[in-house]
Write an enzyme that holds these catalytic residues in place. Structure first.
Site, short mmCIF file in Angstrom:
data_model
loop_
_atom_site.label_atom_id
_atom_site.label_comp_id
_atom_site.label_asym_id
_atom_site.label_seq_id
_atom_site.Cartn_x
_atom_site.Cartn_y
_atom_site.Cartn_z
N GLY A 198 2.18 2.58 10.72
CA GLY A 198 3.11 3.70 10.56
C GLY A 198 3.80 4.14 11.84
O GLY A 198 4.38 5.21 11.90
N ASN A 235 0.86 -1.18 0.00
CA ASN A 235 0.00 0.00 0.00
C ASN A 235 0.90 1.23 0.00
O ASN A 235 1.49 1.57 1.02
CB ASN A 235 -0.89 -0.04 1.26
CG ASN A 235 -1.71 1.22 1.43
OD1 ASN A 235 -1.79 2.06 0.53
ND2 ASN A 235 -2.31 1.38 2.61
N TRP A 236 1.00 1.88 -1.14
CA TRP A 236 1.92 3.02 -1.26
C TRP A 236 1.35 4.28 -0.65
O TRP A 236 2.02 5.29 -0.56
CB TRP A 236 2.27 3.26 -2.73
CG TRP A 236 3.04 2.14 -3.37
CD1 TRP A 236 3.37 0.94 -2.81
CD2 TRP A 236 3.58 2.11 -4.70
NE1 TRP A 236 4.08 0.16 -3.70
CE2 TRP A 236 4.21 0.87 -4.87
CE3 TRP A 236 3.57 3.01 -5.76
CZ2 TRP A 236 4.86 0.51 -6.06
CZ3 TRP A 236 4.20 2.65 -6.95
CH2 TRP A 236 4.84 1.42 -7.09
N LYS A 237 0.08 4.24 -0.28
CA LYS A 237 -0.62 5.40 0.29
C LYS A 237 -0.45 6.61 -0.64
O LYS A 237 -0.32 6.45 -1.84
CB LYS A 237 -0.13 5.69 1.71
CG LYS A 237 -0.13 4.42 2.57
CD LYS A 237 -0.03 4.69 4.03
CE LYS A 237 -0.06 3.37 4.77
NZ LYS A 237 -0.14 3.52 6.21
N SER A 265 3.21 -1.70 10.39
CA SER A 265 4.66 -1.68 10.65
C SER A 265 5.37 -2.98 10.30
O SER A 265 6.29 -3.40 11.00
CB SER A 265 4.94 -1.27 12.10
OG SER A 265 4.51 0.05 12.34
N GLU A 299 -7.05 4.77 7.64
CA GLU A 299 -6.85 6.18 7.28
C GLU A 299 -8.09 6.74 6.56
O GLU A 299 -8.40 7.92 6.67
CB GLU A 299 -5.58 6.33 6.43
CG GLU A 299 -4.33 6.18 7.30
CD GLU A 299 -3.11 5.63 6.60
OE1 GLU A 299 -3.06 5.63 5.36
OE2 GLU A 299 -2.20 5.15 7.31
N GLU A 354 -5.41 -4.86 10.59
CA GLU A 354 -4.45 -3.78 10.77
C GLU A 354 -4.80 -2.99 12.02
O GLU A 354 -5.62 -2.05 11.98
CB GLU A 354 -4.49 -2.83 9.57
CG GLU A 354 -4.09 -3.47 8.26
CD GLU A 354 -3.47 -2.45 7.31
OE1 GLU A 354 -2.41 -2.74 6.75
OE2 GLU A 354 -4.05 -1.36 7.14
N HIS A 375 -9.62 1.06 4.81
CA HIS A 375 -8.35 1.30 5.49
C HIS A 375 -8.59 2.29 6.63
O HIS A 375 -9.41 3.20 6.51
CB HIS A 375 -7.32 1.87 4.50
CG HIS A 375 -5.94 1.91 5.09
ND1 HIS A 375 -5.56 2.89 5.97
CD2 HIS A 375 -4.88 1.08 4.96
CE1 HIS A 375 -4.30 2.65 6.35
NE2 HIS A 375 -3.87 1.56 5.75
N GLY A 380 2.83 -1.11 4.28
CA GLY A 380 2.79 0.31 3.92
C GLY A 380 4.19 0.83 3.62
O GLY A 380 4.75 0.57 2.56
N GLY A 381 4.76 1.52 4.58
CA GLY A 381 6.06 2.18 4.40
C GLY A 381 7.12 1.31 3.75
O GLY A 381 7.83 1.76 2.83
#
Ligand code: PGA
Length: 272
Positions: free
Chosen positions: A187, A9-11, A227, A96, A181, A94, A248-249
């Site tokens: 994150g 997930n590149w957000k 994470s 977010e 999640e 998600h 993610g990151g």
């Protein structure tokens, strides 16, 4: 046997040029991958470019969000019908989206159904916030989110006027992925432990079994996200309950993402 999935997930990161560069860095290695489904979820504006680069490869493409109406006067939204020409998966619910953009359980349910009705595979995200975990409400929150999101998915509304029924529960299982999640882990660098994640994922599978069907729930892929790094992925995928990861990151770093995929394949392959 559930095929593992590693999704990136590149957000809201990467311009189109940066997205192309990142895929270039990954492509040669990605093309040799066997034993896991790999899904890249770049921002909407990069779906076409990344999709073209992935043509002929086994790497799948996903979007990060979707609206629940097929077409109409919804300025700025992207419909499931539009996405169905571009990608196979879509992240829905998600945290977010839930916490910054007001996606309620009801909206998430509509998005899951709209995605399925347009042949998109939703990656449904669920997870508790820190205060809910501290108040001992993890299972209560997860139960609510999962049952609400999956409510009525066997009667998928294809458009405003027509309705059809997905023929078999197996079809639902094949076209739906859930990601656990925990919001406090996203994150933050504070991932859940493998045991915690495995226990909650087992709970999610039980809830899904009651909401959809026992057999369908057994074949459903359920991932951990929050994470995840190359240093901790092994801790998660070593658990048979955990079918992969939503990253993610770390999915923005080609070498690290490759390592996460490789470790998942090796560990899942050796525990078959
Ligand atoms: P993270 O994000 O790996 O950066 O914690 C995961 C996600 O939000 O899907």
């Amino acid at each position: 046997m559930r095929i593992p999935i590693v999704a990136g997930n590149w957000k809201m990161n990467t311009t189109v040029t940066e997205a192309e560069r990142l895929v270039m860095e990954m492509l040669e290695k990605l093309n040799r991958i066997e034993g896991a489904e790999v899904v890249l979820c770049p921002p909407f504006v990069s779906l076409v470019a990344v999709g073209m680069m992935l043509e002929g490869s086994s790497i799948k493409l996903g979007a990060q969000n979707v609206y629940f109406v097929t077409a109409g006067a919804y300025t700025g939204e992207i419909s499931p019908l539009m996405l169905s020409e571009l990608c196979e998966f879509v992240i829905v619910g998600h945290s977010e989206r839930r916490w910054h953009f007001g996606d309620t359980d009801e909206v998430v349910n509509k998005k899951v159904k709209a995605a399925l009705a347009n042949n998109l595979k939703p990656i449904l995200c669920v997870g508790e916030r820190l205060e809910e975990k501290e108040a001992g409400k993890t299972e209560e929150v997860i139960h609510r989110q999962v049952t609400a999101a999956l409510d009525g998915i066997e009667h998928v509304v294809a458009s405003d006027s027509s309705e059809y029924r997905l023929s078999r529960d197996a079809e639902i299982a094949a076209s739906l992925v859930i990601a656990y999640e925990p919001v406090w882990a996203i994150g933050t660098g504070k991932a859940a432990s493998g045991e915690q994640a495995a226990a909650t994922i087992e709970f999610i599978r039980d809830v899904a079994a009651k909401t959809i069907d026992k057999n369908a729930a057994q074949s459903l892929r359920i991932l951990y996200g929050g994470s995840v790094t190359a240093a901790n992925i092994a801790e998660f995928v070593a658990h048979p309950q955990i079918d992969g990861a939503l990253v993610g990151g770390a999915s923005l770093k080609a070498v690290e993402f490759m390592s996460i995929i490789q470790q998942t394949i090796e560990i899942k392959g050796s525990t078959k």
